[in-house]
Structures are given as structure tokens and as C-alpha cells.
Design a protein around this motif. Sequence first.
Motif, PDB file in Angstrom:
ATOM      1  N   GLU A  43       0.821  -1.201   0.000  1.00 21.18           N
ATOM      2  CA  GLU A  43       0.000   0.000   0.000  1.00 21.18           C
ATOM      3  C   GLU A  43       0.858   1.255   0.000  1.00 21.18           C
ATOM      4  OE1 GLU A  43      -3.471   0.807   1.739  1.00 21.18           O
ATOM      5  OE2 GLU A  43      -4.362  -1.137   1.399  1.00 21.18           O
ATOM      6  N   LYS A 365       1.388   5.825   2.692  1.00 21.28           N
ATOM      7  CA  LYS A 365       0.405   4.845   2.245  1.00 21.28           C
ATOM      8  C   LYS A 365      -0.551   5.471   1.230  1.00 21.28           C
ATOM      9  CE  LYS A 365       1.467   1.508   5.191  1.00 21.28           C
ATOM     10  NZ  LYS A 365       2.869   1.981   5.284  1.00 21.28           N
ATOM     11  N   LEU A 366      -1.268   4.619   0.548  1.00 27.43           N
ATOM     12  CA  LEU A 366      -2.259   5.085  -0.419  1.00 27.43           C
ATOM     13  C   LEU A 366      -3.262   6.029   0.242  1.00 27.43           C
ATOM     14  CD1 LEU A 366      -4.019   4.939  -3.020  1.00 27.43           C
ATOM     15  CD2 LEU A 366      -4.930   2.808  -2.160  1.00 27.43           C
ATOM     16  N   ALA A 367      -3.713   5.622   1.431  1.00 25.43           N
ATOM     17  CA  ALA A 367      -4.704   6.439   2.129  1.00 25.43           C
ATOM     18  C   ALA A 367      -4.133   7.819   2.442  1.00 25.43           C
ATOM     19  CB  ALA A 367      -5.145   5.749   3.404  1.00 25.43           C
ATOM     20  N   ASP A 368      -2.814   7.860   2.773  1.00 25.44           N
ATOM     21  CA  ASP A 368      -2.202   9.150   3.084  1.00 25.44           C
ATOM     22  C   ASP A 368      -2.127  10.032   1.851  1.00 25.44           C
ATOM     23  OD1 ASP A 368      -1.818   8.554   5.695  1.00 25.44           O
ATOM     24  OD2 ASP A 368       0.138   7.647   5.362  1.00 25.44           O
TER      25      ASP A 368
END
Lengths: 385, 213, 379
Positions: A43, A365-368
Motif C-alpha cells: 500500500e 500509504k495510499l490512504a495518506d
Amino acid sequence: MNKGEISPKNEVQHDGQTLEINVGPQHPSTHGVFRMNMVLDGETVVSLKPVMGYLHRNHEQIAENMSYAASMPYTDRLDYFNSMSNNFGWSLAVEKLAAIEVPERAQYIRVIMAELTRIVNHVSVIGFLLNDLGAFFTPVLYAFREREKILDLFEEVSGARMMCNYFRFGGIKYDVPQSVLERIREIVDKFPKFLDEFETLLTKNEILCMRCQNVGVLPAELAVNASITGPMLRASGVNYDIRKVDKYSIYDRFNFKVPLGKKGDVYDRYYVRVLEIRESLKILDQALKEIKPGEIMNKKMVPFLKSPRNFKPPVGEAYGRVEAPKGELGFYVVSDGTPQPWRYHVRAPSFINLTILEDLCLGHKLADAIVILGSVDIVLGEVDH
Amino acid sequence: MFYGYGILQGMWVTLKQFFASYFKKRGQDGALFTVEYPEQRLPEKERFRNFPFLIYDKEPENLRCVACDICAKECPPKCIYIVREFDKDGKPLKRPAIFDIDFTVCMNCGICEEACPFEAIYMDHEFEIASAERNDDLLYHKDDLLKSNAYFHKIRPNDATAVDAKLKEAEDKKKAAEAAAKAKAEAAAKAPPPPPPAAPGTTPPPQPPKPAV
Amino acid sequence: MESIFVNLKGAILGVLGKFMPEWTMPIHSIMISITAIAVLGPAIMMYLTLMERKVVGRMQNRIGPNRVGKWGLLQPLADGVKMLTKEDIVPKGADPVLHLLAPILIVAPALLLFAVLPFGKGMIAVDLNVGILYFLAVSSTTTIAIFMASWGSRNKYSILGGMRAVAQMISYEVPMVLSVVPVLLVVGSLSTRQIVEAQASGWFVLTPWGFFGAVFFFLCTVAECNRSPFDLPEAESEIVAGFHTEYSGMKFALFYMAEFMNCFSGAALTTTLYFGGWQGPGFLPSWIWFFLKTYSFIFVMMWFRGTLPRLRVDQLMGLAWKFLLPLTLVNILAAGLWYYLGGILKFFIPLVLMAGSFTILTWLNKPYVPEKREYQFAD
């Protein structure tokens, strides 16, 4: 990589361990039609390329083919969240070019509108950032509830909620009635209470802190090198606010401070915006106290309201810039004495702030990456102008 | 405070909103903010602008537009298309034969309204123009655009009154000028007739009579 | 009122007994229970969607659905019709078998869970003596279905969502099971009926270990049914819709149904384990007490959804392994101490133990504890 150096755009070797995904152009949280070409290892973001231009609509070329006043409504569409600031920048540029004085009352109204716009923008951006963080619309809708009150005022004053088209060279289109000024006063008085509630909901929330602190750190050197402006730059601790540096319009009359962050991570970008809203409220408070009745248009410019095509600024060039809520919004205009500008250029803050995206996201990360994009605060109308 | 306290505080805020939405009256803090649109509507603001319309005085033939094409030229996205009307002899009339506005292109900026020297085009409050077909239904022709001055008074009372006063003033001026011109012409008729015109082709085009103020 | 459903079942069985052979009676009894559950599950799911939209809407100063029927009460039916009539799209590169099977497989265990829930006095479909074990085992199979969905869709976002789901669900199984252990220690049985009956004198949540156990179990339940703030597998802002990105129409509705039925059974089990199940003052029938308690937990889940942002993958894992797992282990010790100590110490020592370990863990996990920031104001 040295601190403050813009990283080389490294090509990633695909060895079967990485996953290349397209975030956008159709994605719930790219704030429009923006595409990020991401390579993920698990990720973790290994490479990220912003792809812009899906909303490109030839803004500069269009403006070069029409009269100066006719591009005023087009500037509304640049950053459709704060059309008042965009109008402000464009009228400042032309007023500089043609050396037009603006009457006192118009100056005050301009400042009031610009600061209201800043409040609208910052509140909604915080809401959107929380949406990117995964909150199910609650902060956005609280923000929009307050935004609605201000947009109602814009509608009453200018005739439109978002595409105001309110400023004119040498003044403003309509005068603001006293009743509206009183309602602005009411909003200014009530807003701190809402902000406190909003902050109780968000600022100390552990999940928000965990997600935002030390994520997407932008060092001050890098920010300056990449010519980042606005709350993003100030969150990195660089004291640069065009309202203070340039003292355009009548900003030198107001007593306000520039909040500065230290780290330059997402949390600082979030909180600097909250503090800026509070400073804007201070400016509004002072402006509402000082505003006096008077002229709203420069007499010299009144005939050009009826016939914009007769307005021919002298040959020359000018650069007018304002501290738009997203950063330095500049309009560069070159006149050759005809009714149309010979050259018209927009320095769009979202576009320039976005260029740094890969450096902020690498290793996170992707979410970040999504959250960092949210904290940069882009509006695609301005990015792809 | 302990870990998780911030979350609990935030949850208290939303819970308060939840209960306030049931117990508070509209207008109070935390009360419902929704306007249930088709049944409830927000009060219309006078300056609210949407798409333009054309004003006529009394009957639709008597429209104010003189087909001068200024709005079409000033319109930033160029959504107005005007063709002047001609009479049987091919003489141009002061009225449009075609006046089309493409509402798919119009961006509601209100520049036509500002630029019009004859107070003929104004921005409407009508916004429910949705249609199932996007090209033909949203291309508004002259007949669709025409609305009476009474309607203008209804949606924008202050502006309409100001415009009427302005027009009346202009008309009074015009009448006075006409009267003056008439008096002058009568005076001129009493005087000896002017010399015969020169050979055709060399005559300057007739100038419109300058109003004698 | 108290035993209306039990009597109803008895009456139906009585009618059937008139013209059916004697030996088919147990089968009929089972069939009636299964029918009741199979109707109950979707009905609960349909009205939970409405409830969620209403609750979250009210928290956001909105009204929520109010167009179909009075207060929008027919909205779920309208949604159902819409879902059924939508086009069912299967991506070109997808594995059609897995793509079709996943939604079915995810609903089946969600329905199976209803078998061991004690809805009221005597209202339990199957009184298994390993009820809790059955519940935990069946609920964990959801993971496979989710992974099937993500793999079968052949979509990168789905894969990411599926991977997240697997990691998350397996991690949260551990503290979930461990937080149930104290109850089992004290009751000495795995049967849900006996656990409820053991709380006749006092709900377990009123004991120190019960309180913490309830909090941990509830958090793990929320994580297990992928609800906010643990909704990473379907994180809308990051990976579009996670494992059900490529699903539409009724298949999507089945995922939704499974999620809500899991919510319901999770909340119901929290009620059963710690909040006295159907026990309650006698003025209301037992099953009403059960549903009241369960729905208040579902309300809390929706309240979470209306308030909290989402955790990140590593933080989610950190919360499970570094925080919940040690605390649940300590909680077992606290339960043991509570059982053997007497007097005031019975409450005092477990509380101090839990509070102390909570503080120590917060201190140890420093990276996850927010730092205080100070801001300068330049002129």
C-alpha cells in the motif's frame, strides 16, 4: 536527496512486486477530474504522477479574445469556490494597468467579500479533508451549513451564489445595503461559536491526529523552492502573506496576524486554516466597524459599465496579485492599447501547489496520498484553467 | 486526558446535533437547515440572476429591443444570436426578427443586462428550465424569451421602478426634443425652401436628426 | 405479549399436527424457525438502511429520506425495487463463478448467525451448547467471501480492499475471542441461553472486567463488520468501494445486506454477552428488551459513522495487536481476580489493573498518541 531539493521523477521498474493504479479521473476523492498515476508497493506509494488537463478550457486564450470586463465572469470559473477573490485579483491587475483609483467604500466592500470568501473556502476545505480521511460527510455538512449563510449574502449582494461576477474595474457592481452589512455582522459574531464546536469535533480527535500528524511533511526550503504559496507555505513556517507583503487594497489598515505552523504536515495545514479563519473574522470585524457610506464606483469608469468594449487601457503590462484562500493568485496582463489584452496569464495557486504532490506522497500509504491531496486544497477549475 | 477523550468529545457534538434536530425550531442553533425544495422555497433575492429575458411594454409586439446587437457583441460566451427585421421594402426595422439565446452556453454573468442601452434585456429569476432534450429545448427563441414589464416589476420591483423612471425621463426628453424639432421645422417651413439637392451619388447619407437640447 | 412468538409457533405446529404424521413435527418446528429467521434477516437489513440514513442525516442537520411513504418508511422497498431492476454487470476479465458466488456466500453466514441469538425468553432457534463458538466460527467465514469478491472482480481497487479485509478481519478475530473469554470463565458455558440466564442477578457490564470486555468486544464487532471507523476494506475515499467496486444491482445489495445483518448480530451478541440479553424490568416483554438494547448498539455504530474519520491500515493493525490484544489479555486476569476476591477489593483491584495497563499501553504506543502543537503568529 538533500533537504529542500525537488526529487527527480524516478521511473519505477515493474518487477511484478508493484501495483500500478490510476486514481482518477473518475474517483470519489480527486476533487474533480484529476488523475494520479500511482505505483504502489503493497500500500506504499512508490511513484506518483499527477496528470492534469482533463478540465482544460483555454481560459487564457479566451480572455485574450474578449474585452477586459468580459473575462471577469470567466475568472469566477477559475476557482469556483471563491469567485470574489478571483474577481479581486483580476480587477487589481487591470486597475494597476490603467491606474484606476477605487473609492473607499468599494475598497471596504471588496475586503469584506474577500475575507468572507476565505472563510467559506477554508471551512469547506477542512470538511473535504475530513471526507478524504473517511468521515461520512458530517464535517462537510456542518461546514456547508455555515457556508450557506454566507452564500445567501453573496446572492443578495451580487445576484449569484458562486459565480458572483461582482467586481468592476474601479469599484463594484452594486452597493451593499445596510441590512446585509448587519447580517454579515451577525455571522461574524456567531462564527467563533461554530468554529469552537467544529474544533471540538475535529482538532483533538485522536484518529484525525494519528492520520494527519507527520504525514506529508513539506520542509520550508522545498516549499520555497517549489514556489508554494498560501496556507500550505505558512504551515511550513514561512512567513509570507501577500496581504502583509504587498499591502494591496486597504489591508494595511487592519490589524491581523499571520498564523504559522512549524512542521508543515497535514495537521499543520489543517490547523493553520482554522487559525486563518479566526484572523479573517478579526479583519471583518474591523472592516464592518470602519465602513462608511460613499461612492462605490470610480466616476471615470462608470461609462465603461455600459460599453466594456470601449475600455482601452494604455499600452503596458501589469501583474496584480491577491492572497486568495489557496495561495497567491496573480493575473499578468499586457495591453497593446486595444480593447482586448494582448497577453493574459493566470498564476493559479492550486496548480502550482499541486506540482509538489509526488514529493509529499512518496513513502506514505495510499490512504495518506489521498489525504495529502486533500490538504493541498485544489480546485480543478483552477488547476486546468 | 486519557486516550480517546477527543473522540468522545467529538461524538458528544454529533449527538447534540442529533437531538437538536428533533427538538429545536428552525432558525435556532443546531436545528434542521434543510429546505424541502418543491414545497418550500427560499425567498427570492431581488438581484438574483439567472437566464436573460426580453422585456416588452404592454403587448408583445411592443418590445424594447431594437436589434442593435450590442448584447450579442458583449456577451462573453457569445450565446446571443440576433437578426434584424426588415420590412417589405428591405428597410431595416428597429426590432429583431430572430433573437435566440442558447441557454446551454449562457453563463448567467449579467453582462448583457448591463450593456443594453435600451433596458430591453434583463436577468430572470426563472431557474426551473430542465428539459429532456438538450439542444432544441434549451435554445430559447424570441417568443420564449419575451416577458412583460409587469413580470419584471413582479420579480425585481426596485430595479423595474428605477428603469421605468429612467425610460420615462428619456421619453420626456425625446418628446421635448421632438416638439422643439417640430417647432424648428415649422419655423424652417415658413422660411424659403432649401436649394435643390445636388446630383445623385454625391449626397451624403441623411444624418439622423440631432436632438436639440 | 411475553411469549407471543413462542405461542404463535406452537399454534402453527398444533394446526400442522392435525394432518401431519407425528415424526415430521421436529422438522416442521425447524422449518418454522428457519422461515422466521430468513424473513427477519432481510427485513432487519432493509430497515437498518433507512435507520442509518435517518440517524446520520439527523446528525448532519439533514432530514434523511422522507419522500417515499410517511417519514420515508417505504424507502427501503423503493431501494429494493431499484436494486432488483438494475443491470447486473460482470466485468470482462472477471471470474464469473467467483463473482457470482461471493455475494451468496457472504449472506449465508450472516443469516446462519441468527440461529444462536436469543431474541427473547425461549426465543432461540437452536440452543447450541457451543453457541458462542459457533457464532465466532461462522462469522469468520465472511473473510473468504470478501476475498472471493475482490479476487473475482479483477480490479486493483478490489484486490486492495480484499487484502485489507483479510488482514483486518483476521487481526480482529483475536481480541474478539479473547474479550469473550472472561464471560465464558465466569458463566462456565458456551450456550447463549445460559449466558443470558447467568446475568439475571446483574449484567456483566456492571463489573469492571465486563465493562472493558464490552467495550473491546463492541469495537472488534465494529471492525468485523467493516463499519466506520474501521471500514477500510470499502474505504470510499481511497479505494472507491473496495471489494464491491465491481458489483451492481442485487449482488451489491447482497453485500449490503450481509454488512447490516452482521451489524445486527454483532450488536445482538454484545447485548447477550454483557448487557443481560433479554433480561429487563418486567413491564415490557423480553424480546422488546432485547431489540431495544440491540438497536441502541446499532445506533452507536451509526453514531461512529456519523462522527469519526477512518483509520489507516497500519494504525488499524496497531490498534488490534498493540492495544486491544494486550488489554483483553489483562482483562482475563482482571476477571479472574474479580472472581476470587471479595468485598471492595473485588471492584478496586481489577479497575486499577485495567486503568494501569491502559495508561502503560498508551505510553508505550507513543507514535500513535497525538502531540501537542503550538503555532506562531507573525505580524
